[in-house]
Design a protein around this motif. Structure first.
Motif, short mmCIF file in Angstrom:
data_model
loop_
_atom_site.label_atom_id
_atom_site.label_comp_id
_atom_site.label_asym_id
_atom_site.label_seq_id
_atom_site.Cartn_x
_atom_site.Cartn_y
_atom_site.Cartn_z
N ARG A 159 -61.92 -31.22 -21.87
CA ARG A 159 -61.06 -31.22 -20.68
C ARG A 159 -61.90 -31.01 -19.42
O ARG A 159 -61.66 -31.63 -18.38
CB ARG A 159 -60.01 -30.12 -20.83
CG ARG A 159 -58.81 -30.26 -19.91
CD ARG A 159 -57.78 -29.19 -20.23
NE ARG A 159 -57.33 -29.26 -21.62
CZ ARG A 159 -57.50 -28.29 -22.52
NH1 ARG A 159 -58.10 -27.15 -22.17
NH2 ARG A 159 -57.05 -28.44 -23.75
N ARG A 160 -62.89 -30.12 -19.50
CA ARG A 160 -63.76 -29.88 -18.34
C ARG A 160 -64.52 -31.14 -17.97
O ARG A 160 -64.69 -31.48 -16.80
CB ARG A 160 -64.74 -28.74 -18.62
CG ARG A 160 -64.10 -27.36 -18.68
CD ARG A 160 -65.15 -26.26 -18.53
NE ARG A 160 -66.15 -26.31 -19.57
CZ ARG A 160 -66.07 -25.64 -20.71
NH1 ARG A 160 -65.01 -24.86 -20.96
NH2 ARG A 160 -67.04 -25.71 -21.60
N ARG A 161 -65.01 -31.86 -18.99
CA ARG A 161 -65.76 -33.09 -18.73
C ARG A 161 -64.87 -34.17 -18.16
O ARG A 161 -65.28 -34.92 -17.27
CB ARG A 161 -66.43 -33.57 -20.02
CG ARG A 161 -67.59 -32.69 -20.45
CD ARG A 161 -68.18 -33.15 -21.75
NE ARG A 161 -69.32 -32.32 -22.12
CZ ARG A 161 -69.81 -32.23 -23.35
NH1 ARG A 161 -69.25 -32.92 -24.32
NH2 ARG A 161 -70.84 -31.47 -23.60
N VAL A 162 -63.65 -34.27 -18.67
CA VAL A 162 -62.73 -35.27 -18.17
C VAL A 162 -62.41 -35.01 -16.70
O VAL A 162 -62.31 -35.93 -15.89
CB VAL A 162 -61.43 -35.30 -19.02
CG1 VAL A 162 -60.34 -36.11 -18.34
CG2 VAL A 162 -61.73 -35.85 -20.41
N LYS A 163 -62.25 -33.74 -16.35
CA LYS A 163 -61.93 -33.37 -14.97
C LYS A 163 -63.15 -33.30 -14.08
O LYS A 163 -63.03 -33.10 -12.87
CB LYS A 163 -61.21 -32.01 -14.96
CG LYS A 163 -59.83 -32.04 -15.62
CD LYS A 163 -59.18 -30.68 -15.58
CE LYS A 163 -57.79 -30.71 -16.20
NZ LYS A 163 -57.14 -29.37 -16.19
N GLY A 164 -64.33 -33.44 -14.67
CA GLY A 164 -65.55 -33.41 -13.88
C GLY A 164 -66.04 -32.03 -13.55
O GLY A 164 -66.95 -31.88 -12.73
N ALA A 165 -65.48 -31.01 -14.19
CA ALA A 165 -65.91 -29.64 -13.93
C ALA A 165 -67.15 -29.33 -14.76
O ALA A 165 -67.19 -29.66 -15.95
CB ALA A 165 -64.80 -28.66 -14.28
N PRO A 166 -68.16 -28.70 -14.17
CA PRO A 166 -69.36 -28.38 -14.95
C PRO A 166 -69.09 -27.27 -15.94
O PRO A 166 -68.25 -26.39 -15.70
CB PRO A 166 -70.35 -27.90 -13.86
CG PRO A 166 -69.47 -27.37 -12.77
CD PRO A 166 -68.24 -28.24 -12.78
N PRO A 167 -69.78 -27.29 -17.10
CA PRO A 167 -69.61 -26.21 -18.07
C PRO A 167 -70.17 -24.90 -17.53
O PRO A 167 -71.02 -24.89 -16.62
CB PRO A 167 -70.42 -26.69 -19.28
CG PRO A 167 -71.41 -27.66 -18.71
CD PRO A 167 -70.75 -28.30 -17.53
N ALA A 168 -69.68 -23.82 -18.08
CA ALA A 168 -70.17 -22.51 -17.64
C ALA A 168 -71.63 -22.34 -18.05
O ALA A 168 -71.96 -22.40 -19.23
CB ALA A 168 -69.32 -21.42 -18.29
#
Length: 294
Positions: A159-168
């Motif tokens: 979900r983070r990758r789909v939304k373009g959010a970087p991993p922690a």
């Protein structure tokens, strides 16, 4: 109506749903149709007399078929990386009406399909089934041989990758440096088991086309697969040194003092979850690098 006709009728009730699941999993209409056809063949061979939810049963079957097809793609990509061959998708011909596929792609969202193709097979299955089709994690977990909690983490990462959010990122610089140093040491020494132990089970490695070389960027996933690829580059590792890449510990390969490539790492909870192999000249020039003491 005889038994075969009844079975056919029940399957047709679910065909559109199964094709929707398959297409979002595979991103190819021809492969989606193949997966649906395989589900039909398995239905014909199975004893489903006690199955109360045929739709759920068929969704599980087609999801497993798609997962196997995605993993087969990864195997071909791995072979390409190790043998310096061409992209596995090069030359593949689709036996589907391009206009029909374009219509379906537009209904799904082409941007979503592109992003989904960057996920590992396990991430893609968890995300597609749960987020797009509301399948509970408890039902998805057995397909992946994971616990529901681990499956939830897969979907969250996807979900983070789909939304373009970087991993922690790993917050402790010293701990991050130890992980990167251990990766380099294991690669140089050919210690396969130690290397696997440093990698998250669903680690993803992305490499610029010029690394292989190949017509397109390379993506492989899974701790064993990525470790095997690193072992194939063991000799190159001897010309690799620790470095700060954008202020975070990474590796640079510079034989005879000429920068060849850079490895950037994403580390979570002490394990490497992503490796980005940068080799394109314009990308290398954009990096902020500082060589560290070995």
């Amino acid at each position: 109506m005889d038994e075969q006709s009844r079975l056919t009728s029940r399957f047709e009730e679910h065909r559109s749903h199964l094709r929707a699941v398959s297409y979002r999993m595979l991103g190819s209409l021809s492969e989606a149709e193949d997966a649906v056809q395989e589900a039909w063949l398995r239905l014909n061979r199975a004893d489903t007399g006690d199955v109360e939810n045929l739709g759920g049963w068929l969704t599980t079957v087609v999801a497993r078929v798609c997962l196997n097809m995605l993993r087969a793609r990864e195997t071909r990509r791995e072979d390409s990386l190790e043998t310096y061959g061409a992209s596995p998708s090069a030359g593949r011909e689709e036996a589907v009406d391009p206009e029909q596929e374009a219509v379906l792609a537009d209904s799904v969202g082409l941007a979503l399909l592109v992003v989904l193709d960057r996920l590992t097979p396990a991430e893609r299955l968890a995300f597609v089934l749960h987020d797009l089709f509301a399948v509970p994690f408890e039902d998805i977990a057995p397909m992946l041989d994971r616990t529901p909690a681990a499956t939830r983490q897969l979907a969250s990462r996807a979900r983070r990758r789909v939304k373009g959010a970087p991993p922690a990122p790993e917050a402790d610089p010293a701990r991050r440096r130890r992980v990167v140093d251990a990766f380099l040491s294991a690669t140089r020494g050919g210690d396969f088991e130690a290397l696997v132990a440093l990698l998250h089970p669903d680690v993803v490695l992305r490499a610029d086309p010029s690394v292989v070389p190949s017509p397109a960027p390379v993506l492989i996933s899974g701790a064993v697969t990525v470790a095997r690829g690193a072992m194939a580059a063991m000799q190159r590792a001897r010309a690799t040194r620790p470095a700060l890449v954008g202020g975070a510990a990474g590796l640079v390969m510079a034989p005879l003092g000429r920068l060849f490539l850079v490895l950037r790492f994403t580390i979570e909870d002490g394990l490497i979850t992503e490796i980005d192999v940068v080799a394109e000249p314009e990308r290398l020039r954009a990096l902020d690098l500082a060589v560290l003491d070995a």
